[in-house]
Enzyme design. Sequence first.
Site, PDB file in Angstrom:
ATOM      1  N   CYS A  87       0.817  -1.222   0.000  1.00  0.00           N
ATOM      2  CA  CYS A  87       0.000   0.000   0.000  1.00  0.00           C
ATOM      3  C   CYS A  87       0.844   1.262   0.000  1.00  0.00           C
ATOM      4  CB  CYS A  87      -0.945  -0.004   1.187  1.00  0.00           C
ATOM      5  SG  CYS A  87      -2.022  -1.424   1.161  1.00  0.00           S
ATOM      6  N   HIS A 142      -2.876   7.113   3.478  1.00  0.00           N
ATOM      7  CA  HIS A 142      -3.392   5.888   2.882  1.00  0.00           C
ATOM      8  C   HIS A 142      -4.807   5.632   3.401  1.00  0.00           C
ATOM      9  CE1 HIS A 142      -3.965   1.940   1.449  1.00  0.00           C
ATOM     10  NE2 HIS A 142      -3.656   1.314   2.566  1.00  0.00           N
ATOM     11  N   ASN A 196     -10.328   0.500   0.732  1.00  0.00           N
ATOM     12  CA  ASN A 196      -8.866   0.540   0.644  1.00  0.00           C
ATOM     13  C   ASN A 196      -8.442  -0.002  -0.720  1.00  0.00           C
ATOM     14  OD1 ASN A 196      -6.142  -0.041   0.802  1.00  0.00           O
ATOM     15  ND2 ASN A 196      -6.242  -1.011   2.816  1.00  0.00           N
TER      16      ASN A 196
HETATM   17  N1  ACO Z   1     -18.331  -7.864  10.756  1.00  0.00           N
HETATM   18  C1  ACO Z   1     -18.683  -8.154  12.016  1.00  0.00           C
HETATM   19  N2  ACO Z   1     -17.814  -8.572  12.945  1.00  0.00           N
HETATM   20  C2  ACO Z   1     -16.514  -8.671  12.576  1.00  0.00           C
HETATM   21  C3  ACO Z   1     -16.073  -8.387  11.276  1.00  0.00           C
HETATM   22  C4  ACO Z   1     -17.045  -7.965  10.337  1.00  0.00           C
HETATM   23  N3  ACO Z   1     -16.742  -7.648   9.068  1.00  0.00           N
HETATM   24  N4  ACO Z   1     -14.744  -8.580  11.219  1.00  0.00           N
HETATM   25  C5  ACO Z   1     -14.346  -8.982  12.441  1.00  0.00           C
HETATM   26  N5  ACO Z   1     -15.428  -9.041  13.252  1.00  0.00           N
HETATM   27  C6  ACO Z   1     -15.477  -9.416  14.667  1.00  0.00           C
HETATM   28  C7  ACO Z   1     -14.309 -10.249  15.099  1.00  0.00           C
HETATM   29  O1  ACO Z   1     -14.521 -11.612  14.792  1.00  0.00           O
HETATM   30  C8  ACO Z   1     -14.285  -9.996  16.585  1.00  0.00           C
HETATM   31  O2  ACO Z   1     -15.254 -10.809  17.190  1.00  0.00           O
HETATM   32  P1  ACO Z   1     -14.966 -11.474  18.624  1.00  0.00           P
HETATM   33  O3  ACO Z   1     -14.785 -10.317  19.568  1.00  0.00           O
HETATM   34  O4  ACO Z   1     -16.182 -12.271  18.863  1.00  0.00           O
HETATM   35  O5  ACO Z   1     -13.704 -12.270  18.437  1.00  0.00           O
HETATM   36  C9  ACO Z   1     -14.771  -8.548  16.710  1.00  0.00           C
HETATM   37  O6  ACO Z   1     -15.410  -8.236  15.445  1.00  0.00           O
HETATM   38  C10 ACO Z   1     -13.677  -7.559  16.954  1.00  0.00           C
HETATM   39  O7  ACO Z   1     -12.604  -7.863  16.078  1.00  0.00           O
HETATM   40  P2  ACO Z   1     -11.319  -6.980  16.039  1.00  0.00           P
HETATM   41  O8  ACO Z   1     -10.358  -7.559  15.061  1.00  0.00           O
HETATM   42  O9  ACO Z   1     -10.807  -6.691  17.402  1.00  0.00           O
HETATM   43  O10 ACO Z   1     -11.944  -5.630  15.473  1.00  0.00           O
HETATM   44  P3  ACO Z   1     -11.224  -4.272  15.236  1.00  0.00           P
HETATM   45  O11 ACO Z   1     -11.899  -3.208  15.989  1.00  0.00           O
HETATM   46  O12 ACO Z   1      -9.731  -4.377  15.387  1.00  0.00           O
HETATM   47  O13 ACO Z   1     -11.534  -4.007  13.698  1.00  0.00           O
HETATM   48  C11 ACO Z   1     -10.427  -4.172  11.579  1.00  0.00           C
HETATM   49  C12 ACO Z   1     -11.078  -4.946  12.735  1.00  0.00           C
HETATM   50  C13 ACO Z   1     -11.448  -3.266  10.956  1.00  0.00           C
HETATM   51  C14 ACO Z   1      -9.912  -5.166  10.565  1.00  0.00           C
HETATM   52  C15 ACO Z   1      -9.275  -3.313  12.178  1.00  0.00           C
HETATM   53  O14 ACO Z   1      -8.454  -4.103  12.999  1.00  0.00           O
HETATM   54  C16 ACO Z   1      -8.425  -2.693  11.115  1.00  0.00           C
HETATM   55  O15 ACO Z   1      -8.890  -1.860  10.327  1.00  0.00           O
HETATM   56  N6  ACO Z   1      -7.136  -3.037  11.092  1.00  0.00           N
HETATM   57  C17 ACO Z   1      -6.258  -2.508  10.065  1.00  0.00           C
HETATM   58  C18 ACO Z   1      -6.517  -3.284   8.814  1.00  0.00           C
HETATM   59  C19 ACO Z   1      -5.907  -2.622   7.626  1.00  0.00           C
HETATM   60  O16 ACO Z   1      -5.878  -1.417   7.508  1.00  0.00           O
HETATM   61  N7  ACO Z   1      -5.408  -3.474   6.731  1.00  0.00           N
HETATM   62  C20 ACO Z   1      -4.811  -3.044   5.533  1.00  0.00           C
HETATM   63  C21 ACO Z   1      -3.649  -2.130   5.797  1.00  0.00           C
HETATM   64  S1  ACO Z   1      -2.302  -2.393   4.797  1.00  0.00           S
HETATM   65  C22 ACO Z   1      -2.928  -2.438   3.350  1.00  0.00           C
HETATM   66  O17 ACO Z   1      -3.621  -1.518   3.010  1.00  0.00           O
HETATM   67  C23 ACO Z   1      -2.764  -3.659   2.539  1.00  0.00           C
END
Ligand code: ACO
Length: 316
Positions: free
Chosen positions: A108, A243, A273
């Site tokens: 990215c 980004h 993204n």
């Molecule tokens: N819908 C509903 N629930 C979900 C989803 C979804 N789409 N995805 C995960 N959950 C659940 C999980 O299973 C978890 O459930 P649990 O508590 O029962 O285990 C709960 O939601 C919380 O999960 P977390 O991973 O703690 O949620 P978080 O607040 O961290 O959000 C997210 C997840 C959005 C992926 C976040 O961590 C994030 O944005 N991280 C950065 C990801 C990113 O930017 N990646 C790309 C960057 S590099 C590039 O661009 C290639």
Amino acid sequence: MKIIGTGSSLPAKTVTNDMLASFLDTSDEWITERTGIKTRRLITTETLIDMGADAAKKAINMSGIDVKDIDYIICSNVANNFVTPAMSCMVEGLVGADCPCFDLNGACAGFLFALDMADGLLKTGRAHNILIVCAEEPSKFCNWEARDTTILFGDGAGAVVVTRGDDHVLSIKMSTKSKYESLYYQRKMELTPYDQGTELYNPLVMDGRDVFRMAVSASTRDIDYVMNEANLSPSDITYYLLHQANLRIIESIRKHLDQPIEKFPTNLERYGNTSSASMVILMDEMIRDGRIKRGDLLMLSAFGAGFVSGACAMRY
Ligand code: ACO
């Protein structure tokens, strides 16, 4: 280095959070609250290479230069249907250029790596005009049964033409801190008579929380470094073009810099993204609608699989 043309190209198909919730265990409310994303554009009948060429033609057109005066084409891409030749070679043919071409995979942060390479080529006098094309289809390497990754991404392409110009890049800093386990995509290779080992194939694997933490710490560190090197303070910057991964990541960086929200434009709510294309698509939209004007100070910052990151302070 000076940016003299920008362009972008997006697939026609808009996919809403509700559309994803019809086959994934998720909801519009969850996706909006955790990411800020409402819709994304996904490739259906388009090809990524055509989209890259479309964005490139728009950027060349805005730049006003003759396509034959392009001295290098650099494409930033994580994965596409062709492993070889490089996407840049195909874009060259589609836009009618005649120059050396290569691709880079800076995840990215690919646009910033390409800018850094272009800056070097311009400074050594090896090139006068360089076309950078960032074209990405992350939808094609997600596991469509995994709700934590699929909801984040969109497809798209952005392009810029850069030329020689004084003092437009004030400071640029790229970094890599190797940690592949938190974010990777493994694709299939052919088996050979000599290596019948297990095929290693994994659609995108991501530890979201770890990526979130690394993104905020890398981006704030890089921006602080660049700001210091360019002798700037946060209030000097007209826009922070970050980004477009997650609104909460952008908000954490904004809080660190203690700057008003208006300085942190986004389009992730519409496009998700789009990997290395995201910042370029945003820049193109803002130049075309007049928000970014000549003389504005821009701070670019991106991060991605590797873990790679970078920041660049530039005057538009
Ligand atoms: N819908 C509903 N629930 C979900 C989803 C979804 N789409 N995805 C995960 N959950 C659940 C999980 O299973 C978890 O459930 P649990 O508590 O029962 O285990 C709960 O939601 C919380 O999960 P977390 O991973 O703690 O949620 P978080 O607040 O961290 O959000 C997210 C997840 C959005 C992926 C976040 O961590 C994030 O944005 N991280 C950065 C990801 C990113 O930017 N990646 C790309 C960057 S590099 C590039 O661009 C290639």
